[in-house]
Enzyme design. Structure first.
Site, PDB file in Angstrom:
ATOM      1  N   HIS A  94       0.845  -1.186   0.000  1.00 19.58           N
ATOM      2  CA  HIS A  94       0.000   0.000   0.000  1.00 19.58           C
ATOM      3  C   HIS A  94       0.880   1.235   0.000  1.00 19.58           C
ATOM      4  O   HIS A  94       2.101   1.149   0.159  1.00 19.58           O
ATOM      5  CB  HIS A  94      -0.901   0.017   1.244  1.00 19.58           C
ATOM      6  N   ARG A 145       7.040  -9.431  16.581  1.00 23.28           N
ATOM      7  CA  ARG A 145       7.734  -8.317  15.930  1.00 23.28           C
ATOM      8  C   ARG A 145       7.178  -7.011  16.472  1.00 23.28           C
ATOM      9  O   ARG A 145       5.988  -6.726  16.351  1.00 23.28           O
ATOM     10  CB  ARG A 145       7.517  -8.411  14.420  1.00 23.28           C
ATOM     11  N   HIS A 173       4.728  -0.026  -0.154  1.00 30.55           N
ATOM     12  CA  HIS A 173       5.474  -0.878   0.782  1.00 30.55           C
ATOM     13  C   HIS A 173       4.510  -1.822   1.493  1.00 30.55           C
ATOM     14  O   HIS A 173       3.293  -1.637   1.463  1.00 30.55           O
ATOM     15  CB  HIS A 173       6.215  -0.015   1.812  1.00 30.55           C
ATOM     16  N   ASP A 180       0.903   5.232   1.892  1.00 28.69           N
ATOM     17  CA  ASP A 180       0.322   5.769   3.118  1.00 28.69           C
ATOM     18  C   ASP A 180      -0.628   6.937   2.916  1.00 28.69           C
ATOM     19  O   ASP A 180      -1.477   7.186   3.768  1.00 28.69           O
ATOM     20  CB  ASP A 180       1.440   6.182   4.093  1.00 28.69           C
TER      21      ASP A 180
END
Length: 697
Positions: free
Chosen positions: A569, A651, A641, A571
């Protein structure tokens, strides 16, 4: 029950008129509505969400035959519910028309009879709607075609590559950013037992399929075949429009209202609900022009049918039809230079004038009337309404022929107006000072094959990473930051988050150390300062959103994963991979200018951050997270990204988005600033420390 029954309940709550004064027919229908709410003994159609859950469980237990049987039934049930709702609503409208309604009772007589009709009709097919409520998450999974992802893997395990290819192709049409599925499709194409005919979209929309096929014939100069298919596409378009509008008549969300204590008048309630239904219907023009998996519609979609048709008919010497279609196009784009020339040319050839097509004229009259009502209804609801650009005139035919000219029947090609580039050019800089000792520049934009990208290491220490991870363990909550959705991007990972203000609140309550909450605040400011300095911005970079977030792989759900932890996508714009465009329009966060991620650990499997080209397939750079590493980049379409699947472990990172527009500063950040200011002031008063609060902030 459907939204009509909710409206009926509101009418009951509102009306305090004695029964003796009410029309007899009105009472009869009222009683019928109440009786219709009694659940039947059984439904005739299995709930698709329960079938879906069973199919997913079968998948993770390795029962691939069960996956296929149950998931196919789930898809069939989902389609059956949709078709039943459309059929029942249209049938009941026909059976109970408003006609020339002249009184309130006559109006509500029709409304209530339609409610009874629809409840009876739908109950015969799928059961009373209030008995079983499908969650929004499941509905979204079906709209995103997630079931086909499970199907393609199950069919592959069952050694049925032809059916696997069809399922994969269907899924990929709505999820073109899915890197692994793209790779799977390439493997299917090279494998045995699979031909081009197997790559079918099982959920293709007929009007779009006919339109695309017509364009293909047009490009081959088969104008007879193209005109037939364009005409078919128009018939299917208007049929799809009717169905889309019927589906809008279901329950609506009344955000900000408490239904238990609803105190609005009868007509305010009706206006509220009707305006939302009308807005949904008005947006059908956008829905029908949007390809699966895309957020932006095809430009000029409906008018383009008439543009292609006028030229196709001219090519086969059907000038009368060409003139009608050209005039119809001008209904959407009054005064269009090229089409006006065409109309003049066709009129001169025929020696007489003509009229645009009635179906399009009627369609536009309703569209304009809807807009008038939406403006009134939105004012009553106290919300802003902005008319969308439903058929931008910049979307033209994909060839160089726009208008026939001359009087001898020959053709002189006139180039079409160029499409405007939506990306504004700007002077971009990078390479400014990193401000803090020890911070290391690892890669710049050139090293990462892109623009306005940077990778930094040692932004914070190992001890600071450990402290923030411990803070995350205490303050993050599942779904925080995404309206409570525990898995906003993938059901195979647990997603937890927290804002700076929440950490400070926990600290104030004594649930986490004040030092840790303050560290979260400070390191986010440190990253903001670095980004602002490195990219040599001429104005202040403000926080738009700050989020301490962890993604944890769910045990037992990692085999055969082909999804991403976070899909590809951009931002601040909506990525359109086919058009190689990124549309800066809602629901994208258009106010965001720069983005950054500060990683807190690297002891997990998967989870790599990736940049891609605009196609969402070609990876241009990969970042392996580790403690103290920061990746920062501009937020537009130049930097698509995503995050690869986290397949084992947890994570954690601090995600930050920034804006150059102070009007879009993060409100929680401003509140956090006030909290820190108060702490500093109290510290000075209590301990007499010589600290300048502005230096601390």
């Amino acid at each position: 029950m459907e939204g009509t029954s909710r409206l009926t309940a509101a009418i009951i709550a509102h009306d305090s008129t004695p029964c003796s004064t009410m029309d007899a027919n009105f009472l009869v229908v009222f009683t019928a509505v109440l009786l219709a709410s009694v659940p039947p003994s059984s439904a005739t159609l299995e709930p698709y969400d329960l079938l879906y859950d069973d199919a997913v469980r079968a998948f993770y237990s390795g029962d691939y035959g069960g996956v296929v049987r149950t998931m196919e039934r789930a898809l069939s049930s989902y389609d059956g519910v949709r078709r039943s709702r459309v059929r029942c609503r249209l049938r009941c409208q026909d059976q109970h028309p408003f006609g020339d309604v002249v009184s309130d009772l006559a109006f509500f007589d029709v409304v209530l009879r339609r409610a009874v009709c629809m409840d009876d009709c739908i109950e015969q097919d799928i059961g009373v709607q209030s008995v079983h409520k499908v969650s929004e998450d499941v509905v979204q999974d079906f709209r995103r075609r997630i079931p086909y992802n499970y199907l393609q893997m199950a069919y592959l395990k069952l050694k049925q590559p032809d059916k696997a290819a069809a399922a994969a192709h269907t899924y990929f049409q709505a999820n073109p950013e899915h890197v692994e599925m793209s790779q799977n499709l390439e493997q299917y194409k090279d494998g045995q037992g699979v031909t081009d005919e197997h790559f079918v979209d099982r959920e293709a929309r007929p009007h779009q399929r006919s339109f695309n096929a017509a364009i293909s014939l047009y490009e081959q100069a088969d104008y007879v075949g193209a005109s037939l298919l364009f005409e078919q596409a128009l018939v299917e378009y208007f049929k799809a429009d009717v169905e889309c509008r019927a589906l809008c008549q279901g329950p609506q969300r009344f955000e900000g209202h408490d239904h238990i204590h609803y105190r609005y008048s009868l007509y305010e309630i009706i206006s509220d609900h009707f305006t939302q239904v009308l807005h949904c219907e008005h947006e059908c023009v956008r829905d029908l022009a949007t390809r699966p998996g895309r957020l932006s519609p095809m430009e000029n979609y409906l008018p383009l049918h008439y543009d292609y048709l006028q030229f196709s008919y001219f090519q086969v010497e059907r000038v009368e039809e060409a003139l009608q279609c050209a005039l119809t196009y001008l209904l959407f784009h009054e005064g269009d230079e090229f089409m006006t020339e065409n109309v003049d040319f066709y009129t001169e050839m025929l020696g007489h004038d003509s009229a645009p097509r009635e179906e399009a004229a009627r369609y536009l009259r309703r569209h304009k009337h809807e807009l008038e009502l939406l403006l009134i209804g939105s004012q009553i609801m106290g919300v802003d309404f902005t008319e969308g650009n439903y058929w931008s005139s910049t979307g033209g035919r994909d060839d160089s022929t726009r208008s026939p000219s001359g009087t001898n029947g020959g053709m002189e090609y006139v180039p079409s107006a160029e499409k405007k580039n939506t990306s504004a050019s700007q002077h971009l800089k990078e390479g400014g000072p990193l401000l803090y000792d020890g911070v290391q520049l690892v890669y710049n934009s050139a090293d990462m094959n892109g623009s306005q990208r940077v990778l930094l290491d040692q932004v914070i220490t190992e001890d600071e990473c450990a402290e923030l991870r411990q803070l995350a363990q205490a303050v993050t909550m599942a779904g925080d930051g995404y309206n409570g959705r525990t898995s906003p991007h993938t059901p195979n990972e647990k997603f937890e988050g927290a804002t700076v203000l929440k950490a400070l609140q926990y600290s104030y309550e004594g649930r986490v150390p004040m030092k840790s909450a303050r560290l979260f605040y400070d390191v986010s400011e440190q990253v903001r300062s670095i980004v602002e300095s490195y990219f040599q911005l001429n104005s202040t970079l403000h926080f738009s959103y700050t989020h301490l977030v962890c993604r944890t792989a769910i045990t037992g759900q990692q085999d055969h994963r082909s999804d991403l932890s976070h899909p590809i996508h951009a931002d601040n714009c909506l990525l359109d991979t086919e058009a190689n465009e990124c549309w800066k329009e809602p629901p994208a966060y258009t106010q965001r200018d720069y983005s950054a991620l500060l990683y807190l650990n690297g002891n997990f499997e998967g989870g790599e951050f990736i940049f891609t080209q605009m196609d969402a397939k070609t990876v241009t750079a990969t970042v392996k997270p580790k403690c103290g590493r920061v990746v920062a980049f501009s937020s537009g379409g130049e930097n698509p990204h995503g995050v690869k699947a986290v397949t084992n472990g947890r994570r954690c990172a601090v995600a930050l988005w920034f804006t150059l527009d102070p009007l879009f500063r993060e409100m929680e950040r401003l509140q956090a600033d006030e909290v820190i200011q108060t702490w500093v002031t109290q510290s000075v008063l209590t301990h007499g420390l010589d600290i300048n609060p502005k230096d601390e902030l």
